[in-house]
Design a protein around this motif. Structure first.
Motif, PDB file in Angstrom:
ATOM      1  N   ILE A   8       0.857  -1.184   0.000  1.00 53.90           N
ATOM      2  CA  ILE A   8       0.000   0.000   0.000  1.00 53.90           C
ATOM      3  C   ILE A   8       0.896   1.238   0.000  1.00 53.90           C
ATOM      4  O   ILE A   8       1.598   1.502   0.970  1.00 53.90           O
ATOM      5  N   GLY A   9       0.870   1.984  -1.096  1.00 52.00           N
ATOM      6  CA  GLY A   9       1.649   3.206  -1.197  1.00 52.00           C
ATOM      7  C   GLY A   9       2.773   3.108  -2.209  1.00 52.00           C
ATOM      8  O   GLY A   9       3.648   2.235  -2.099  1.00 52.00           O
ATOM      9  N   ALA A  10       2.762   4.017  -3.188  1.00 56.43           N
ATOM     10  CA  ALA A  10       3.796   4.038  -4.235  1.00 56.43           C
ATOM     11  C   ALA A  10       4.769   5.175  -4.015  1.00 56.43           C
ATOM     12  O   ALA A  10       5.135   5.891  -4.938  1.00 56.43           O
ATOM     13  N   GLY A  11       5.196   5.342  -2.747  1.00 59.84           N
ATOM     14  CA  GLY A  11       6.312   6.224  -2.452  1.00 59.84           C
ATOM     15  C   GLY A  11       7.619   5.499  -2.694  1.00 59.84           C
ATOM     16  O   GLY A  11       7.650   4.376  -3.217  1.00 59.84           O
ATOM     17  N   LEU A  12       8.712   6.123  -2.284  1.00 56.46           N
ATOM     18  CA  LEU A  12      10.025   5.554  -2.584  1.00 56.46           C
ATOM     19  C   LEU A  12      10.228   4.201  -1.913  1.00 56.46           C
ATOM     20  O   LEU A  12      10.762   3.273  -2.517  1.00 56.46           O
ATOM     21  N   GLY A  13       9.788   4.054  -0.656  1.00 57.81           N
ATOM     22  CA  GLY A  13       9.980   2.791   0.038  1.00 57.81           C
ATOM     23  C   GLY A  13       9.203   1.653  -0.595  1.00 57.81           C
ATOM     24  O   GLY A  13       9.736   0.559  -0.801  1.00 57.81           O
ATOM     25  N   GLY A  14       7.935   1.899  -0.915  1.00 65.03           N
ATOM     26  CA  GLY A  14       7.126   0.857  -1.540  1.00 65.03           C
ATOM     27  C   GLY A  14       7.632   0.463  -2.907  1.00 65.03           C
ATOM     28  O   GLY A  14       7.596  -0.722  -3.278  1.00 65.03           O
ATOM     29  N   LEU A  15       8.128   1.433  -3.665  1.00 69.61           N
ATOM     30  CA  LEU A  15       8.622   1.135  -5.011  1.00 69.61           C
ATOM     31  C   LEU A  15       9.942   0.377  -4.979  1.00 69.61           C
ATOM     32  O   LEU A  15      10.166  -0.530  -5.794  1.00 69.61           O
ATOM     33  N   VAL A  16      10.839   0.731  -4.056  1.00 74.24           N
ATOM     34  CA  VAL A  16      12.073  -0.053  -3.918  1.00 74.24           C
ATOM     35  C   VAL A  16      11.740  -1.486  -3.517  1.00 74.24           C
ATOM     36  O   VAL A  16      12.319  -2.451  -4.053  1.00 74.24           O
ATOM     37  N   LEU A  17      10.808  -1.649  -2.596  1.00 73.08           N
ATOM     38  CA  LEU A  17      10.388  -2.992  -2.197  1.00 73.08           C
ATOM     39  C   LEU A  17       9.909  -3.791  -3.403  1.00 73.08           C
ATOM     40  O   LEU A  17      10.338  -4.935  -3.623  1.00 73.08           O
ATOM     41  N   ALA A  18       9.025  -3.198  -4.207  1.00 73.97           N
ATOM     42  CA  ALA A  18       8.497  -3.899  -5.376  1.00 73.97           C
ATOM     43  C   ALA A  18       9.595  -4.223  -6.377  1.00 73.97           C
ATOM     44  O   ALA A  18       9.611  -5.309  -6.976  1.00 73.97           O
ATOM     45  N   ARG A  19      10.532  -3.299  -6.575  1.00 72.35           N
ATOM     46  CA  ARG A  19      11.608  -3.511  -7.545  1.00 72.35           C
ATOM     47  C   ARG A  19      12.542  -4.647  -7.105  1.00 72.35           C
ATOM     48  O   ARG A  19      12.887  -5.522  -7.915  1.00 72.35           O
ATOM     49  N   VAL A  20      12.956  -4.657  -5.843  1.00 73.23           N
ATOM     50  CA  VAL A  20      13.874  -5.701  -5.393  1.00 73.23           C
ATOM     51  C   VAL A  20      13.174  -7.057  -5.370  1.00 73.23           C
ATOM     52  O   VAL A  20      13.770  -8.085  -5.718  1.00 73.23           O
ATOM     53  N   LEU A  21      11.900  -7.071  -4.998  1.00 73.51           N
ATOM     54  CA  LEU A  21      11.147  -8.326  -5.103  1.00 73.51           C
ATOM     55  C   LEU A  21      11.129  -8.826  -6.535  1.00 73.51           C
ATOM     56  O   LEU A  21      11.332 -10.030  -6.798  1.00 73.51           O
ATOM     57  N   HIS A  22      10.895  -7.920  -7.477  1.00 76.80           N
ATOM     58  CA  HIS A  22      10.871  -8.291  -8.898  1.00 76.80           C
ATOM     59  C   HIS A  22      12.201  -8.913  -9.329  1.00 76.80           C
ATOM     60  O   HIS A  22      12.209  -9.929 -10.057  1.00 76.80           O
ATOM     61  N   LEU A  23      13.303  -8.342  -8.877  1.00 78.00           N
ATOM     62  CA  LEU A  23      14.614  -8.895  -9.237  1.00 78.00           C
ATOM     63  C   LEU A  23      14.800 -10.311  -8.704  1.00 78.00           C
ATOM     64  O   LEU A  23      15.565 -11.096  -9.268  1.00 78.00           O
TER      65      LEU A  23
END
Length: 377
Positions: A8-23
């Motif tokens: 929940i939330g597309a700030g910097l923390g949420g987006l880094v989380l999603a990106r590293v999970l994707h990797l």
């Protein structure tokens, strides 16, 4: 297929989380209240530190791309006394560990690094509830719902997810910023532009201060700091152009090149009260849910918020990837490391050393002894 992680939330923390999970091959869905990436302004400059924020970007595989959006020369820093005397002036020699970027550029970099459709825009959360067994339901303002086995609140100060874990609510910290922007500063606001210099400028006073930095091009972004109760600010109509003059009166006797950062605003005035959670905020482990960034450890501006949010996101993703099939152990590992990392505001001496090195000049030391600076961004 249900995403493995609901953020929940597309700030910097949420987006880094999603990106590293994707990797790591882990799917995530990010739900954001804003209707689009450009629905509202994303703030000004951020200094991204080599000991936390840049480590998160390295984990996200984006450090080289980050270098391309850095605004060169913006690590320059100067301190002025209220009468305009420069007591510290450090140019950006390229060796500092806190390069500056526009927040919008950094957010755009992270968004572009995610698979299409990862962020679900226009999904404002109305409430969340536990379903048992570590599952949670998120209810949106449009009436829709999602259920998830792993819910992460990356939704900032007024997090809707936090109440699942903690009764803590942000409290006013006694200080607020009034933001202004001056455009085409080198031609239209020359005295203020000279005072600010090439990077950041701090002019601290007793219970007040004028801080500014040079953004892309000729834009000066100023933060006027005042220690006042909320009721004092409530009496000022910040939609009225006269608000700038009202705020400037609090700086009577200050150098005109400094007060021009208030009175010459091209954007009007915007109030930004500071709030914080209790220092050392933590919670008992609740199955299937955790927090990152300001949702977990909001403090008044101290230069670390965005950096810590990104590091939270990277560390949580790595903990999840390291514990496939064991969500609870992953969340426990993440929280065990995160709580002490975010439990202390940097002390004055640590702040001084990080900004100025081992030997700040005598004039600066005298100024700071009398009038401690506002925190860096």
């Amino acid at each position: 297929m249900e995403p493995a992680v609901t953020i929940i939330g597309a700030g910097l923390g949420g987006l880094v989380l999603a990106r590293v999970l994707h990797l790591h091959g882990i799917t995530a869905a990010v739900y954001e209240a804003d209707a689009s990436p450009t629905a509202r302004a994303q703030g000004g400059l951020l200094d991204i530190h080599d000991y936390n924020g840049q480590l998160a970007l390295e984990a996200a595989g984006l450090l080289t791309a980050f270098d391309r959006i850095v605004l060169q020369g913006r690590q320059a820093m100067r301190f002025l006394t209220p009468d305009g005397t420069v007591v510290f002036d450090k140019r950006d020699d390229g060796t500092g560990g806190r390069p500056e970027v526009q927040r919008a550029d950094l957010r755009g970099l992270l968004l572009d690094a995610l698979p299409a459709g990862t962020v679900r825009w226009g999904r404002r959360v109305a409430g969340v509830r536990g379903l048992g067994g570590g599952r949670h339901e998120v209810r949106f303002a449009d009436g829709g719902t999602v259920e998830t086995n792993l819910l992460v609140g990356a939704d900032g100060a007024w997090s809707r997810v936090r109440p699942l874990l903690s009764d803590a609510v942000p409290e006013y910290a006694g200080e607020a910023y009034v933001e202004t922007y001056l455009y085409d500063a080198d031609t239209r606001h020359r005295a203020a532009a000279r005072a600010v210099g090439d990077g950041s400028m701090m002019a601290p006073g007793d219970g007040k201060g004028i801080f500014a930095h040079r953004e892309r091009g000729d834009t000066l972004h100023a933060y006027i700091s005042l220690t006042r109760p909320l009721e004092w600010f409530d009496a000022v109509d910040f939609t009225d152009p006269a608000a700038a003059s009202r705020i400037a009166r609090e700086f009577d006797g200050w150098a005109p090149e400094l007060t021009a950062l208030i009175t010459d605003t091209d954007s009007g005035t915007t109030l930004r009260p500071h709030y914080g959670l209790p220092l050392g905020h933590r919670w008992e482990r609740v199955p299937g849910v955790t927090l990152v960034g300001d949702a977990a450890h909001l403090v008044p501006p101290n230069g670390e918020g965005a950096n810590l949010a990104m590091l939270d996101g990277a560390e949580l993703a790595r903990a999840i990837a390291a514990r496939p099939g064991d969500v609870e152990s992953a969340l426990a590992d993440y929280e065990r490391a995160m709580f002490p990392r975010t439990a202390e505001v940097p002390r004055d001496e640590e702040l001084m050393e990080s900004l100025f090195g081992d030997n700040p000049p005598e004039g600066l030391l005298e100024l700071l002894a009398e009038q401690p600076p506002g925190p860096p961004r």
